[in-house]
Write a protein that holds these residues in place. Sequence first.
Motif, PDB file in Angstrom:
ATOM      1  N   MET A   1       0.833  -1.201   0.000  1.00 41.69           N
ATOM      2  CA  MET A   1       0.000   0.000   0.000  1.00 41.69           C
ATOM      3  C   MET A   1       0.866   1.248   0.000  1.00 41.69           C
ATOM      4  O   MET A   1       1.867   1.327   0.718  1.00 41.69           O
ATOM      5  CB  MET A   1      -0.903  -0.012   1.239  1.00 41.69           C
TER       6      MET A   1
ATOM      7  N   ALA B   1     -13.743  -1.499  -7.929  1.00 40.73           N
ATOM      8  CA  ALA B   1     -13.055  -1.048  -6.723  1.00 40.73           C
ATOM      9  C   ALA B   1     -14.068  -0.634  -5.663  1.00 40.73           C
ATOM     10  O   ALA B   1     -15.209  -0.301  -5.985  1.00 40.73           O
ATOM     11  CB  ALA B   1     -12.151   0.138  -7.063  1.00 40.73           C
TER      12      ALA B   1
ATOM     13  N   GLU C   1      -6.222  11.120  -9.110  1.00 42.68           N
ATOM     14  CA  GLU C   1      -4.963  10.707  -9.743  1.00 42.68           C
ATOM     15  C   GLU C   1      -5.082  10.716 -11.261  1.00 42.68           C
ATOM     16  O   GLU C   1      -4.110  11.045 -11.957  1.00 42.68           O
ATOM     17  CB  GLU C   1      -4.527   9.328  -9.212  1.00 42.68           C
TER      18      GLU C   1
ATOM     19  N   SER D   1     -14.802   3.655  -1.620  1.00 37.61           N
ATOM     20  CA  SER D   1     -13.918   4.518  -0.836  1.00 37.61           C
ATOM     21  C   SER D   1     -12.690   4.974  -1.614  1.00 37.61           C
ATOM     22  O   SER D   1     -12.041   5.953  -1.223  1.00 37.61           O
ATOM     23  CB  SER D   1     -13.469   3.789   0.441  1.00 37.61           C
ATOM     24  N   VAL D   2     -12.335   4.287  -2.701  1.00 34.05           N
ATOM     25  CA  VAL D   2     -11.142   4.693  -3.455  1.00 34.05           C
ATOM     26  C   VAL D   2     -11.489   5.402  -4.758  1.00 34.05           C
ATOM     27  O   VAL D   2     -10.595   5.820  -5.495  1.00 34.05           O
ATOM     28  CB  VAL D   2     -10.214   3.481  -3.758  1.00 34.05           C
TER      29      VAL D   2
ATOM     30  N   ASN E   1     -10.014   8.862  -4.974  1.00 32.62           N
ATOM     31  CA  ASN E   1      -8.569   8.816  -5.203  1.00 32.62           C
ATOM     32  C   ASN E   1      -8.264   8.537  -6.673  1.00 32.62           C
ATOM     33  O   ASN E   1      -7.386   9.175  -7.277  1.00 32.62           O
ATOM     34  CB  ASN E   1      -7.935   7.744  -4.316  1.00 32.62           C
ATOM     35  N   TRP E   2      -8.992   7.591  -7.260  1.00 29.69           N
ATOM     36  CA  TRP E   2      -8.804   7.295  -8.691  1.00 29.69           C
ATOM     37  C   TRP E   2      -9.071   8.550  -9.529  1.00 29.69           C
ATOM     38  O   TRP E   2      -8.315   8.870 -10.440  1.00 29.69           O
ATOM     39  CB  TRP E   2      -9.754   6.173  -9.125  1.00 29.69           C
TER      40      TRP E   2
ATOM     41  N   THR F   1      -1.828   2.573  -8.375  1.00 37.52           N
ATOM     42  CA  THR F   1      -2.801   3.292  -9.215  1.00 37.52           C
ATOM     43  C   THR F   1      -2.109   3.996 -10.377  1.00 37.52           C
ATOM     44  O   THR F   1      -2.560   3.899 -11.527  1.00 37.52           O
ATOM     45  CB  THR F   1      -3.587   4.313  -8.370  1.00 37.52           C
TER      46      THR F   1
END
Length: 207
Positions: free
Chosen positions: A160, A189, A200, A192-193, A196-197, A165
């Motif tokens: 992690m 996914a 990014e 919760s992510v 973030n995806w 990613t």
Amino acid sequence: SFVGMNALLDFNWRFATNGIELTEAEFNELVASNRRLVNIRGQWVKIDPQFIKQMKRLMEKAESEGLHMSDILARELMDQQDGGLEDSDLIDTSAFAGIQFDLSKQLRSLIRKLTAAENLPEHEVSPSFKGTLRPYQKYGMNWLLFLRESGFGACLADDMGLGKTIQMIAYFLHVKESGRQKTPHLIIAPTSVLGNWQRELQTFAPD
């Protein structure tokens, strides 16, 4: 064009004894004769009829069921493993356990790339990638691209926080820009992510 685990491989048999390579007709004659001492092209050779019959059954099984990439990989990985047969996970229980494989140049090259990092083909990171990949991240991208080209799946298992990613984003860009991806990628996914995806992607590949 694909060599996934279940892909059938082309192969042909060679049977030799005392340095004499036999034709298929000569081998079948050995099977039918059921003798322990035979004359092959002027040379007397001691033969185990049970072994010959076992070989015949193996050949028939291979002809009817085919030879899979998984059979070859299991054998090659065992041969490369120090003390391979001591590892219960690698013991070969296939029908081809007693057979020696002589791989074609292309297949041997593929297996070298699967097992040795220095043999992996290198790809340049897309100029449209807004960032710099660390060496291990670039290797991860190259690994994913190599497996894709070879028809294998992959598990990218960095710890992690080490940038899985962005390795995937660089991989997506390369596939898209090479013209090999005509449909969208599907990312499965946890919700919760997703943020973030999105961040990014906007940072490293806004297009």
